[in-house]
Design an enzyme around this catalytic site. Sequence first.
Site, PDB file in Angstrom:
ATOM      1  CB  CYS A 289      -0.956   0.113   1.372  1.00 46.88           C
ATOM      2  SG  CYS A 289      -1.777  -1.456   1.359  1.00 46.88           S
TER       3      CYS A 289
ATOM      4  N   GLY B 235      -0.483   0.745  -4.972  1.00 47.02           N
ATOM      5  CA  GLY B 235      -1.607   0.188  -4.723  1.00 47.02           C
ATOM      6  C   GLY B 235      -2.744   1.027  -5.944  1.00 47.02           C
TER       7      GLY B 235
ATOM      8  CG  ASN C 173       3.102   0.105   3.191  1.00 45.89           C
ATOM      9  OD1 ASN C 173       3.992   0.613   2.821  1.00 45.89           O
ATOM     10  ND2 ASN C 173       2.700  -1.208   2.658  1.00 45.89           N
ATOM     11  N   GLY C 174       1.572  -2.355   5.443  1.00 46.62           N
ATOM     12  CA  GLY C 174       2.323  -3.783   5.831  1.00 46.62           C
ATOM     13  C   GLY C 174       1.545  -4.902   6.246  1.00 46.62           C
TER      14      GLY C 174
ATOM     15  CE1 TYR D 234       7.363  -4.685 -10.250  1.00 49.76           C
ATOM     16  CE2 TYR D 234       6.321  -4.609  -7.948  1.00 49.76           C
ATOM     17  CZ  TYR D 234       6.058  -4.812  -9.330  1.00 49.76           C
ATOM     18  OH  TYR D 234       5.008  -4.741  -9.905  1.00 49.76           O
TER      19      TYR D 234
ATOM     20  CB  SER E 146       9.699  -2.136 -12.416  1.00 47.16           C
ATOM     21  OG  SER E 146       9.393  -3.319 -13.138  1.00 47.16           O
TER      22      SER E 146
ATOM     23  CG  ASP F 140      11.330  -8.243 -15.740  1.00 44.06           C
ATOM     24  OD1 ASP F 140      11.016  -7.171 -15.254  1.00 44.06           O
ATOM     25  OD2 ASP F 140      10.207  -8.953 -15.820  1.00 44.06           O
ATOM     26  CG  ASP F 141      11.487  -6.141 -11.429  1.00 44.47           C
ATOM     27  OD1 ASP F 141      10.520  -6.881 -10.749  1.00 44.47           O
ATOM     28  OD2 ASP F 141      10.930  -5.275 -12.452  1.00 44.47           O
TER      29      ASP F 141
ATOM     30  CB  CYS G 231       6.506 -11.496   0.774  1.00 47.60           C
ATOM     31  SG  CYS G 231       6.751  -9.795   2.192  1.00 47.60           S
TER      32      CYS G 231
ATOM     33  CB  CYS H 223      13.762  -8.292   5.031  1.00 47.63           C
ATOM     34  SG  CYS H 223      12.790  -9.904   4.779  1.00 47.63           S
TER      35      CYS H 223
HETATM   36  P1  AMP Z   1       5.840 -13.331 -13.063  1.00 46.83           P
HETATM   37  O1  AMP Z   1       5.172 -12.916 -14.498  1.00 46.83           O
HETATM   38  O2  AMP Z   1       4.885 -13.847 -12.422  1.00 46.83           O
HETATM   39  O3  AMP Z   1       7.145 -14.064 -13.096  1.00 46.83           O
HETATM   40  O4  AMP Z   1       6.121 -11.971 -12.557  1.00 46.83           O
HETATM   41  C1  AMP Z   1       7.385 -11.081 -12.575  1.00 46.83           C
HETATM   42  C2  AMP Z   1       6.832  -9.866 -13.120  1.00 46.83           C
HETATM   43  O5  AMP Z   1       6.074  -9.265 -12.253  1.00 46.83           O
HETATM   44  C3  AMP Z   1       8.162  -8.868 -13.340  1.00 46.83           C
HETATM   45  O6  AMP Z   1       7.902  -8.281 -14.549  1.00 46.83           O
HETATM   46  C4  AMP Z   1       7.896  -7.849 -12.095  1.00 46.83           C
HETATM   47  O7  AMP Z   1       8.368  -6.649 -12.473  1.00 46.83           O
HETATM   48  C5  AMP Z   1       6.564  -7.971 -11.796  1.00 46.83           C
HETATM   49  N1  AMP Z   1       6.404  -8.270 -10.161  1.00 46.83           N
HETATM   50  C6  AMP Z   1       7.180  -8.724  -9.531  1.00 46.83           C
HETATM   51  N2  AMP Z   1       6.812  -8.851  -8.109  1.00 46.83           N
HETATM   52  C7  AMP Z   1       5.625  -8.255  -8.235  1.00 46.83           C
HETATM   53  C8  AMP Z   1       4.446  -7.828  -7.181  1.00 46.83           C
HETATM   54  N3  AMP Z   1       4.785  -8.159  -5.758  1.00 46.83           N
HETATM   55  N4  AMP Z   1       3.422  -7.154  -7.699  1.00 46.83           N
HETATM   56  C9  AMP Z   1       3.319  -7.175  -8.933  1.00 46.83           C
HETATM   57  N5  AMP Z   1       4.216  -7.272  -9.875  1.00 46.83           N
HETATM   58  C10 AMP Z   1       5.386  -7.941  -9.559  1.00 46.83           C
HETATM   59 FE1  SF4 Z   2       8.954  -9.557   2.059  1.00 51.56          FE
HETATM   60 FE2  SF4 Z   2      11.387  -9.389   2.773  1.00 51.56          FE
HETATM   61 FE3  SF4 Z   2      11.167 -10.361   0.596  1.00 51.56          FE
HETATM   62 FE4  SF4 Z   2      10.607  -7.651   1.082  1.00 51.56          FE
HETATM   63  S1  SF4 Z   2      12.802  -8.732   1.115  1.00 51.56           S
HETATM   64  S2  SF4 Z   2       9.559  -9.003  -0.250  1.00 51.56           S
HETATM   65  S3  SF4 Z   2       9.921  -8.098   3.204  1.00 51.56           S
HETATM   66  S4  SF4 Z   2      10.306 -11.255   2.576  1.00 51.56           S
END
Ligand code: AMP
Ligand code: SF4
Length: 465
Positions: A10, A36, A111-112, A251, A292, A354-355, A391, A441
Amino acid sequence: MEDRGFHEECGIVGVFGHGNVVDLIYYALYALQHRGQEGAGIVVHNGTKTRVHRGLGLVSDIFTESQRRALNGRMGIGHNRYATTGKATKLRNVQPILVDYKGGKLAIAHNGNLTNAKELRRRMERAGSIFQTTTDSEIVLHLVARSKAPTLPERLLEAVDAVEGAMSCLVMNEKQIIGYRDPRGFRPLALGSYDGMHILASESCALDILGAHFIREIEPGEMIVLDADGIHSRMVRTGRQHSFCMFEQIYFSRPDSHVFGESVNAVRRELGRLLARRHPVDADVVIAVPDSSNSAALGYADESEIPFELGLIRNHYVGRTFIRPGQRSRVDAVRVKFNPVVEILEGRRIVVVDDSIVRGTTSRQLVRLLRKTGAKEVHFRVSSPAIQNPCYYGIDTPRKVELIRSRMRVEEICSYIGADSLGYLTTEDLRAAVKAPQSYCLACFTGEYPTSIPQEADPLVFDVD
Ligand code: AMP
Ligand code: SF4
Protein backbone atom coordinates in the site's frame (compact mmCIF):
# COMPACT_ATOMS: atom_id res chain seq x y z
CA MET A 1 -12.15 -16.79 5.34
CA GLU A 2 -9.27 -18.33 3.45
CA ASP A 3 -7.13 -16.39 1.08
CA ARG A 4 -4.43 -17.30 -1.38
CA GLY A 5 -2.04 -14.44 -1.08
CA PHE A 6 -0.31 -11.97 1.14
CA HIS A 7 -1.58 -8.54 0.38
CA GLU A 8 -1.54 -5.09 1.92
CA GLU A 9 1.07 -3.57 -0.35
CA CYS A 10 0.00 0.00 0.00
CA GLY A 11 0.81 3.67 -0.12
CA ILE A 12 -0.03 6.02 2.72
CA VAL A 13 0.01 9.79 3.20
CA GLY A 14 -0.93 12.16 6.00
CA VAL A 15 -0.95 15.98 6.08
CA PHE A 16 -1.43 18.22 9.08
CA GLY A 17 -1.96 21.71 7.75
CA HIS A 18 -3.50 25.10 8.15
CA GLY A 19 -5.45 25.37 4.91
CA ASN A 20 -7.39 22.74 3.01
CA VAL A 21 -5.20 19.64 2.73
CA VAL A 22 -7.31 17.48 0.46
CA ASP A 23 -5.50 18.39 -2.76
CA LEU A 24 -2.12 17.73 -1.15
CA ILE A 25 -3.27 14.27 -0.10
CA TYR A 26 -4.81 13.66 -3.50
CA TYR A 27 -1.63 14.51 -5.42
CA ALA A 28 0.55 12.56 -2.99
CA LEU A 29 -1.68 9.50 -3.47
CA TYR A 30 -1.45 10.06 -7.19
CA ALA A 31 2.36 9.89 -6.96
CA LEU A 32 2.04 6.70 -4.89
CA GLN A 33 -0.37 5.07 -7.31
CA HIS A 34 2.18 2.34 -8.12
CA ARG A 35 1.85 1.13 -4.49
CA GLY A 36 -1.81 0.37 -4.88
CA GLN A 37 -4.21 0.51 -7.79
CA GLU A 38 -7.22 -1.29 -6.51
CA GLY A 39 -8.77 1.34 -4.33
CA ALA A 40 -8.05 4.54 -2.46
CA GLY A 41 -9.48 6.68 0.27
CA ILE A 42 -9.07 10.00 2.04
CA VAL A 43 -10.28 10.99 5.52
CA VAL A 44 -10.15 14.68 6.49
CA HIS A 45 -11.12 16.63 9.56
CA ASN A 46 -11.89 20.36 9.52
CA GLY A 47 -12.20 21.20 13.21
CA THR A 48 -15.81 20.17 13.50
CA LYS A 49 -16.52 17.42 11.00
CA THR A 50 -14.68 14.33 9.83
CA ARG A 51 -15.34 13.35 6.24
CA VAL A 52 -14.33 10.33 4.25
CA HIS A 53 -14.45 9.22 0.66
CA ARG A 54 -13.23 5.86 -0.54
CA GLY A 55 -13.59 4.07 -3.83
CA LEU A 56 -12.40 1.25 -6.03
CA GLY A 57 -9.97 1.94 -8.86
CA LEU A 58 -7.42 4.64 -9.53
CA VAL A 59 -6.96 7.80 -7.48
CA SER A 60 -7.84 10.11 -10.39
CA ASP A 61 -11.12 8.27 -11.00
CA ILE A 62 -12.16 8.09 -7.36
CA PHE A 63 -11.51 11.70 -6.42
CA THR A 64 -13.23 13.89 -8.97
CA GLU A 65 -13.09 17.63 -8.43
CA SER A 66 -16.51 17.70 -6.82
CA GLN A 67 -15.53 14.83 -4.52
CA ARG A 68 -12.46 16.76 -3.48
CA ARG A 69 -14.47 19.91 -2.85
CA ALA A 70 -16.68 17.92 -0.48
CA LEU A 71 -13.63 16.79 1.48
CA ASN A 72 -12.62 20.11 2.97
CA GLY A 73 -10.31 19.65 5.95
CA ARG A 74 -7.12 20.94 7.52
CA MET A 75 -5.78 17.55 8.48
CA GLY A 76 -6.17 14.22 6.79
CA ILE A 77 -4.80 10.85 5.82
CA GLY A 78 -5.01 8.85 2.60
CA HIS A 79 -4.34 5.33 1.42
CA ASN A 80 -3.81 3.44 -1.84
CA ARG A 81 -4.67 -0.21 -1.81
CA TYR A 82 -2.91 -2.81 -3.89
CA ALA A 83 -4.63 -5.30 -6.14
CA THR A 84 -5.11 -8.71 -4.65
CA THR A 85 -4.21 -11.84 -6.56
CA GLY A 86 -7.57 -13.43 -5.94
CA LYS A 87 -10.99 -11.91 -5.93
CA ALA A 88 -11.62 -8.22 -6.32
CA THR A 89 -11.55 -6.08 -3.21
CA LYS A 90 -14.77 -4.90 -1.71
CA LEU A 91 -15.21 -1.27 -0.85
CA ARG A 92 -15.40 -2.03 2.85
CA ASN A 93 -11.76 -3.15 2.77
CA VAL A 94 -10.50 0.07 1.21
CA GLN A 95 -8.66 2.27 3.69
CA PRO A 96 -8.43 4.56 5.58
CA ILE A 97 -10.79 2.79 7.94
CA LEU A 98 -12.80 5.30 9.97
CA VAL A 99 -14.66 4.44 13.18
CA ASP A 100 -16.45 6.14 16.04
CA TYR A 101 -15.32 5.12 19.48
CA LYS A 102 -15.63 6.48 22.98
CA GLY A 103 -12.83 9.00 22.29
CA GLY A 104 -14.45 10.33 19.09
CA LYS A 105 -13.39 9.60 15.52
CA LEU A 106 -10.47 7.35 14.74
CA ALA A 107 -8.98 6.56 11.33
CA ILE A 108 -6.12 4.35 10.21
CA ALA A 109 -4.08 3.92 7.03
CA HIS A 110 -1.64 1.04 7.17
CA ASN A 111 1.12 -0.31 4.94
CA GLY A 112 2.43 -3.71 5.91
CA ASN A 113 1.22 -7.03 7.17
CA LEU A 114 0.80 -8.26 10.71
CA THR A 115 2.11 -11.76 11.21
CA ASN A 116 -0.05 -12.43 14.30
CA ALA A 117 -3.23 -10.88 12.91
CA LYS A 118 -5.26 -14.05 12.77
CA GLU A 119 -4.52 -14.97 16.34
CA LEU A 120 -5.30 -11.45 17.57
CA ARG A 121 -8.52 -11.27 15.64
CA ARG A 122 -9.71 -14.62 16.93
CA ARG A 123 -8.99 -13.55 20.48
CA MET A 124 -10.84 -10.27 20.02
CA GLU A 125 -13.83 -11.88 18.37
CA ARG A 126 -14.08 -14.28 21.27
CA ALA A 127 -14.11 -11.27 23.58
CA GLY A 128 -16.99 -9.74 21.63
CA SER A 129 -15.34 -7.47 19.05
CA ILE A 130 -17.16 -7.06 15.76
CA PHE A 131 -15.09 -6.43 12.66
CA GLN A 132 -16.39 -4.44 9.69
CA THR A 133 -13.59 -5.35 7.29
CA THR A 134 -11.36 -8.29 6.59
CA THR A 135 -8.14 -6.26 6.78
CA ASP A 136 -5.68 -6.70 9.58
CA SER A 137 -5.41 -2.90 9.92
CA GLU A 138 -8.77 -2.94 11.67
CA ILE A 139 -7.18 -5.01 14.41
CA VAL A 140 -4.88 -2.11 15.24
CA LEU A 141 -7.87 0.18 15.34
CA HIS A 142 -9.64 -2.14 17.79
CA LEU A 143 -6.56 -2.31 19.98
CA VAL A 144 -6.31 1.48 20.04
CA ALA A 145 -10.00 1.90 20.79
CA ARG A 146 -9.94 -0.66 23.62
CA SER A 147 -6.90 0.81 25.34
CA LYS A 148 -7.50 2.63 28.61
CA ALA A 149 -4.50 4.93 28.13
CA PRO A 150 -5.40 8.63 28.26
CA THR A 151 -3.86 9.89 25.00
CA LEU A 152 -3.87 8.65 21.42
CA PRO A 153 -0.07 8.18 21.23
CA GLU A 154 -0.18 6.07 24.41
CA ARG A 155 -3.11 4.05 23.09
CA LEU A 156 -1.26 3.41 19.86
CA LEU A 157 1.81 2.39 21.82
CA GLU A 158 -0.19 -0.26 23.64
CA ALA A 159 -1.60 -1.46 20.34
CA VAL A 160 1.77 -1.79 18.62
CA ASP A 161 3.07 -3.81 21.55
CA ALA A 162 0.49 -6.48 20.74
CA VAL A 163 1.15 -6.76 17.02
CA GLU A 164 4.00 -8.41 15.16
CA GLY A 165 5.14 -7.96 11.60
CA ALA A 166 5.42 -5.04 9.22
CA MET A 167 3.69 -1.81 9.97
CA SER A 168 4.15 1.69 8.68
CA CYS A 169 0.93 3.37 9.65
CA LEU A 170 -0.91 6.62 10.16
CA VAL A 171 -3.57 6.99 12.84
CA MET A 172 -5.71 10.11 13.07
CA ASN A 173 -8.25 11.50 15.51
CA GLU A 174 -9.75 14.99 15.56
CA LYS A 175 -6.55 16.60 16.81
CA GLN A 176 -3.53 14.59 15.80
CA ILE A 177 -2.01 12.47 13.09
CA ILE A 178 0.39 9.86 14.39
CA GLY A 179 2.92 8.13 12.18
CA TYR A 180 4.57 4.92 13.34
CA ARG A 181 7.13 2.61 11.77
CA ASP A 182 7.71 -0.81 13.29
CA PRO A 183 11.12 -1.39 14.94
CA ARG A 184 12.35 -3.55 12.07
CA GLY A 185 11.36 -0.88 9.57
CA PHE A 186 10.11 -3.25 6.88
CA ARG A 187 8.21 -0.53 5.01
CA PRO A 188 9.38 3.03 4.37
CA LEU A 189 7.84 6.24 5.72
CA ALA A 190 9.12 9.73 4.93
CA LEU A 191 8.59 13.13 6.56
CA GLY A 192 8.39 16.37 4.61
CA SER A 193 7.18 19.92 4.92
CA TYR A 194 5.32 22.24 2.63
CA ASP A 195 4.30 25.79 3.33
CA GLY A 196 4.54 25.28 7.10
CA MET A 197 2.62 21.99 6.99
CA HIS A 198 3.98 18.56 7.81
CA ILE A 199 3.52 15.57 5.55
CA LEU A 200 4.10 11.87 6.10
CA ALA A 201 4.24 9.63 3.05
CA SER A 202 5.38 6.16 2.05
CA GLU A 203 7.94 7.45 -0.43
CA SER A 204 9.72 10.71 -1.13
CA CYS A 205 8.22 10.90 -4.65
CA ALA A 206 4.93 11.85 -2.95
CA LEU A 207 6.68 14.90 -1.48
CA ASP A 208 8.30 15.79 -4.80
CA ILE A 209 4.98 16.03 -6.62
CA LEU A 210 3.87 18.66 -4.11
CA GLY A 211 7.13 20.59 -4.27
CA ALA A 212 7.50 19.72 -0.58
CA HIS A 213 10.80 19.60 1.24
CA PHE A 214 12.03 16.13 2.22
CA ILE A 215 13.07 16.32 5.87
CA ARG A 216 14.01 12.74 6.67
CA GLU A 217 12.72 9.20 6.96
CA ILE A 218 10.87 8.08 10.07
CA GLU A 219 13.21 5.78 11.98
CA PRO A 220 12.29 2.16 12.69
CA GLY A 221 10.54 2.18 16.08
CA GLU A 222 9.80 5.92 15.91
CA MET A 223 6.45 7.47 16.66
CA ILE A 224 5.86 10.94 15.29
CA VAL A 225 2.92 13.12 16.25
CA LEU A 226 1.68 15.95 14.02
CA ASP A 227 -0.67 18.42 15.67
CA ALA A 228 -1.36 22.13 16.11
CA ASP A 229 1.89 22.52 18.10
CA GLY A 230 4.05 21.11 15.31
CA ILE A 231 5.80 17.76 15.38
CA HIS A 232 6.90 15.65 18.31
CA SER A 233 8.97 12.56 17.85
CA ARG A 234 9.85 9.70 20.18
CA MET A 235 11.78 6.52 19.69
CA VAL A 236 9.28 4.16 21.26
CA ARG A 237 10.55 0.74 20.24
CA THR A 238 14.21 0.04 19.71
CA GLY A 239 16.70 -2.79 19.90
CA ARG A 240 15.48 -4.86 16.97
CA GLN A 241 17.63 -5.81 14.01
CA HIS A 242 16.40 -3.74 11.07
CA SER A 243 14.69 -5.63 8.23
CA PHE A 244 14.19 -3.13 5.42
CA CYS A 245 12.42 -4.78 2.52
CA MET A 246 14.94 -5.37 -0.28
CA PHE A 247 12.08 -5.70 -2.72
CA GLU A 248 11.29 -2.00 -2.25
CA GLN A 249 14.67 -1.30 -3.83
CA ILE A 250 14.37 -3.98 -6.52
CA TYR A 251 10.84 -3.42 -7.70
CA PHE A 252 8.25 -1.81 -5.53
CA SER A 253 9.32 1.78 -4.85
CA ARG A 254 9.53 4.36 -7.58
CA PRO A 255 13.08 4.89 -8.88
CA ASP A 256 12.86 8.64 -8.26
CA SER A 257 12.25 8.00 -4.54
CA HIS A 258 14.80 7.87 -1.77
CA VAL A 259 14.04 4.89 0.41
CA PHE A 260 16.00 3.49 3.39
CA GLY A 261 18.62 6.19 2.91
CA GLU A 262 19.28 5.26 -0.72
CA SER A 263 18.34 6.53 -4.14
CA VAL A 264 16.24 3.70 -5.56
CA ASN A 265 17.48 4.54 -9.05
CA ALA A 266 21.12 4.34 -7.92
CA VAL A 267 20.58 0.97 -6.22
CA ARG A 268 18.86 -0.46 -9.32
CA ARG A 269 21.57 0.87 -11.60
CA GLU A 270 24.20 -0.80 -9.43
CA LEU A 271 22.19 -4.06 -9.48
CA GLY A 272 22.31 -3.87 -13.28
CA ARG A 273 26.07 -3.35 -13.27
CA LEU A 274 26.55 -6.29 -10.92
CA LEU A 275 24.30 -8.39 -13.15
CA ALA A 276 26.45 -7.60 -16.19
CA ARG A 277 29.54 -8.69 -14.25
CA ARG A 278 27.93 -11.87 -12.96
CA HIS A 279 26.27 -12.90 -16.24
CA PRO A 280 28.06 -11.31 -19.20
CA VAL A 281 27.02 -12.30 -22.71
CA ASP A 282 27.87 -11.35 -26.29
CA ALA A 283 24.91 -9.37 -27.54
CA ASP A 284 23.95 -6.43 -29.73
CA VAL A 285 21.48 -4.60 -27.55
CA VAL A 286 20.25 -4.34 -23.94
CA ILE A 287 16.55 -3.71 -23.40
CA ALA A 288 14.47 -3.25 -20.24
CA VAL A 289 11.09 -4.59 -19.30
CA PRO A 290 9.71 -1.12 -18.67
CA ASP A 291 9.30 0.65 -16.32
CA SER A 292 10.48 -1.12 -13.19
CA SER A 293 13.63 -2.51 -14.88
CA ASN A 294 14.76 0.62 -16.71
CA SER A 295 17.44 1.61 -14.20
CA ALA A 296 18.84 -1.93 -13.90
CA ALA A 297 18.96 -2.32 -17.70
CA LEU A 298 20.85 0.96 -17.98
CA GLY A 299 23.30 -0.35 -15.37
CA TYR A 300 23.75 -3.55 -17.37
CA ALA A 301 24.38 -1.50 -20.52
CA ASP A 302 26.92 0.77 -18.72
CA GLU A 303 28.92 -2.14 -17.44
CA SER A 304 28.75 -4.37 -20.53
CA GLU A 305 29.18 -1.50 -22.98
CA ILE A 306 26.35 -2.97 -25.02
CA PRO A 307 24.01 -0.19 -26.18
CA PHE A 308 20.72 0.31 -24.35
CA GLU A 309 17.66 0.64 -26.56
CA LEU A 310 13.94 1.04 -26.01
CA GLY A 311 12.98 -2.33 -27.44
CA LEU A 312 9.69 -2.66 -25.61
CA ILE A 313 7.17 0.13 -25.24
CA ARG A 314 4.82 -0.11 -22.37
CA ASN A 315 1.19 0.82 -22.52
CA HIS A 316 0.77 2.81 -19.35
CA TYR A 317 -2.95 2.41 -19.24
CA VAL A 318 -2.78 -1.27 -18.35
CA GLY A 319 -2.45 -2.04 -14.65
CA ARG A 320 0.42 -4.08 -13.28
CA THR A 321 0.17 -7.67 -14.50
CA PHE A 322 -0.68 -8.92 -11.05
CA ILE A 323 -3.81 -6.85 -11.00
CA ARG A 324 -5.77 -9.38 -13.03
CA PRO A 325 -7.21 -12.23 -11.04
CA GLY A 326 -6.31 -15.73 -12.19
CA GLN A 327 -3.48 -16.97 -14.37
CA ARG A 328 -5.32 -16.81 -17.68
CA SER A 329 -6.07 -13.12 -17.55
CA ARG A 330 -2.54 -12.37 -16.31
CA VAL A 331 -1.26 -13.74 -19.60
CA ASP A 332 -3.58 -11.41 -21.54
CA ALA A 333 -2.39 -8.44 -19.51
CA VAL A 334 1.23 -9.12 -20.50
CA ARG A 335 0.29 -9.25 -24.16
CA VAL A 336 -1.49 -5.93 -24.12
CA LYS A 337 1.06 -4.25 -21.90
CA PHE A 338 4.23 -4.37 -24.04
CA ASN A 339 4.70 -3.60 -27.70
CA PRO A 340 8.01 -4.57 -29.36
CA VAL A 341 9.95 -2.09 -31.51
CA VAL A 342 10.73 -4.13 -34.61
CA GLU A 343 13.72 -2.17 -35.96
CA ILE A 344 15.52 -2.52 -32.63
CA LEU A 345 14.88 -6.22 -32.16
CA GLU A 346 14.86 -7.81 -35.62
CA GLY A 347 17.93 -9.94 -36.32
CA ARG A 348 19.63 -8.80 -33.08
CA ARG A 349 21.01 -10.65 -30.09
CA ILE A 350 19.03 -9.20 -27.19
CA VAL A 351 19.77 -8.95 -23.46
CA VAL A 352 16.45 -8.37 -21.74
CA VAL A 353 16.61 -7.21 -18.13
CA ASP A 354 13.67 -7.68 -15.78
CA ASP A 355 13.65 -7.01 -12.04
CA SER A 356 12.20 -10.35 -10.95
CA ILE A 357 10.69 -13.65 -11.98
CA VAL A 358 7.84 -14.76 -9.76
CA ARG A 359 5.68 -17.33 -11.57
CA GLY A 360 7.52 -17.02 -14.88
CA THR A 361 4.43 -15.81 -16.74
CA THR A 362 5.80 -12.43 -17.80
CA SER A 363 9.23 -13.68 -18.82
CA ARG A 364 7.79 -16.55 -20.89
CA GLN A 365 5.40 -14.27 -22.73
CA LEU A 366 8.10 -11.68 -23.33
CA VAL A 367 10.62 -14.13 -24.74
CA ARG A 368 7.96 -15.44 -27.10
CA LEU A 369 7.09 -11.89 -28.15
CA LEU A 370 10.73 -10.96 -28.76
CA ARG A 371 11.32 -14.05 -30.87
CA LYS A 372 8.15 -13.44 -32.86
CA THR A 373 9.44 -9.95 -33.56
CA GLY A 374 12.60 -11.42 -35.08
CA ALA A 375 15.15 -11.40 -32.24
CA LYS A 376 18.05 -13.71 -33.12
CA GLU A 377 18.92 -14.56 -29.51
CA VAL A 378 17.21 -13.70 -26.24
CA HIS A 379 19.28 -13.63 -23.05
CA PHE A 380 17.13 -13.07 -19.96
CA ARG A 381 18.79 -11.29 -17.05
CA VAL A 382 17.09 -10.76 -13.69
CA SER A 383 18.20 -7.96 -11.36
CA SER A 384 17.33 -9.97 -8.24
CA PRO A 385 17.94 -13.51 -7.03
CA ALA A 386 15.26 -16.14 -7.58
CA ILE A 387 12.19 -15.65 -5.39
CA GLN A 388 11.70 -18.94 -3.58
CA ASN A 389 9.60 -18.00 -0.55
CA PRO A 390 6.46 -16.01 0.04
CA CYS A 391 6.54 -12.64 1.75
CA TYR A 392 4.66 -12.22 5.03
CA TYR A 393 5.48 -8.54 5.41
CA GLY A 394 3.32 -6.81 2.85
CA ILE A 395 4.52 -7.65 -0.66
CA ASP A 396 2.07 -9.56 -2.79
CA THR A 397 3.63 -12.95 -3.50
CA PRO A 398 1.90 -16.17 -4.36
CA ARG A 399 2.20 -19.35 -2.33
CA LYS A 400 5.49 -21.20 -2.48
CA VAL A 401 4.19 -23.80 -4.96
CA GLU A 402 3.37 -21.07 -7.45
CA LEU A 403 6.88 -19.61 -7.33
CA ILE A 404 8.61 -21.05 -10.36
CA ARG A 405 12.02 -21.32 -8.69
CA SER A 406 10.56 -23.44 -5.90
CA ARG A 407 9.61 -26.03 -8.53
CA MET A 408 12.35 -25.76 -11.15
CA ARG A 409 16.10 -25.42 -11.39
CA VAL A 410 17.47 -22.36 -13.20
CA GLU A 411 18.19 -24.38 -16.37
CA GLU A 412 14.62 -25.65 -16.36
CA ILE A 413 13.26 -22.13 -15.95
CA CYS A 414 15.45 -21.03 -18.85
CA SER A 415 13.92 -23.63 -21.10
CA TYR A 416 10.41 -22.99 -19.73
CA ILE A 417 10.62 -19.30 -20.61
CA GLY A 418 12.32 -20.19 -23.91
CA ALA A 419 15.43 -18.02 -23.46
CA ASP A 420 18.89 -18.75 -24.86
CA SER A 421 20.35 -18.07 -21.43
CA LEU A 422 19.12 -16.96 -18.03
CA GLY A 423 21.03 -15.28 -15.22
CA TYR A 424 19.94 -14.08 -11.78
CA LEU A 425 21.77 -11.97 -9.22
CA THR A 426 22.92 -13.52 -5.96
CA THR A 427 22.08 -12.34 -2.45
CA GLU A 428 25.73 -11.22 -2.13
CA ASP A 429 25.14 -8.94 -5.10
CA LEU A 430 22.07 -7.46 -3.41
CA ARG A 431 24.09 -6.81 -0.29
CA ALA A 432 26.85 -5.21 -2.33
CA ALA A 433 24.42 -2.76 -3.93
CA VAL A 434 23.16 -1.09 -0.73
CA LYS A 435 24.85 0.99 1.97
CA ALA A 436 23.62 -0.98 4.99
CA PRO A 437 23.33 -4.60 3.84
CA GLN A 438 22.90 -5.99 7.36
CA SER A 439 19.73 -3.88 7.75
CA TYR A 440 17.78 -5.63 5.00
CA CYS A 441 15.26 -8.45 4.88
CA LEU A 442 16.03 -10.95 2.10
CA ALA A 443 13.64 -13.66 3.24
CA CYS A 444 11.83 -14.19 -0.06
CA PHE A 445 15.21 -15.10 -1.55
CA THR A 446 16.84 -16.90 1.37
CA GLY A 447 13.95 -18.26 3.43
CA GLU A 448 15.53 -16.71 6.54
CA TYR A 449 12.58 -14.83 7.94
CA PRO A 450 13.43 -12.17 10.50
CA THR A 451 10.30 -13.00 12.58
CA SER A 452 8.24 -16.08 13.24
CA ILE A 453 5.85 -16.66 10.36
CA PRO A 454 2.39 -18.14 10.09
CA GLN A 455 1.96 -21.64 8.71
CA GLU A 456 1.22 -21.79 4.97
CA ALA A 457 -1.78 -23.98 5.64
CA ASP A 458 -3.14 -21.33 7.92
CA PRO A 459 -2.77 -18.06 6.03
CA LEU A 460 -3.22 -15.17 8.34
CA VAL A 461 -4.31 -12.46 5.99
CA PHE A 462 -7.90 -11.39 6.31
CA ASP A 463 -8.16 -9.74 2.98
CA VAL A 464 -10.51 -12.40 1.79
CA ASP A 465 -13.51 -10.76 0.17
P1 AMP B 1 5.81 -13.35 -13.11
O1 AMP B 1 5.22 -13.03 -14.41
O2 AMP B 1 4.85 -14.02 -12.19
O3 AMP B 1 7.12 -14.07 -13.17
O4 AMP B 1 6.12 -11.94 -12.39
C1 AMP B 1 7.25 -11.20 -12.72
C2 AMP B 1 6.87 -9.83 -13.19
O5 AMP B 1 5.97 -9.22 -12.26
C3 AMP B 1 8.10 -8.95 -13.29
O6 AMP B 1 8.03 -8.28 -14.55
C4 AMP B 1 7.98 -7.95 -12.15
O7 AMP B 1 8.31 -6.64 -12.57
C5 AMP B 1 6.54 -8.04 -11.71
N1 AMP B 1 6.40 -8.23 -10.25
C6 AMP B 1 7.26 -8.77 -9.38
N2 AMP B 1 6.77 -8.77 -8.12
C7 AMP B 1 5.57 -8.20 -8.18
C8 AMP B 1 4.55 -7.90 -7.22
N3 AMP B 1 4.70 -8.18 -5.94
N4 AMP B 1 3.43 -7.31 -7.67
C9 AMP B 1 3.27 -7.04 -8.96
N5 AMP B 1 4.17 -7.28 -9.92
C10 AMP B 1 5.30 -7.87 -9.55
FE1 SF4 C 1 9.00 -9.55 1.95
FE2 SF4 C 1 11.44 -9.46 3.01
FE3 SF4 C 1 11.10 -10.21 0.47
FE4 SF4 C 1 10.64 -7.69 1.19
S1 SF4 C 1 12.61 -8.75 1.20
S2 SF4 C 1 9.39 -8.95 -0.17
S3 SF4 C 1 9.85 -7.94 3.26
S4 SF4 C 1 10.36 -11.30 2.31
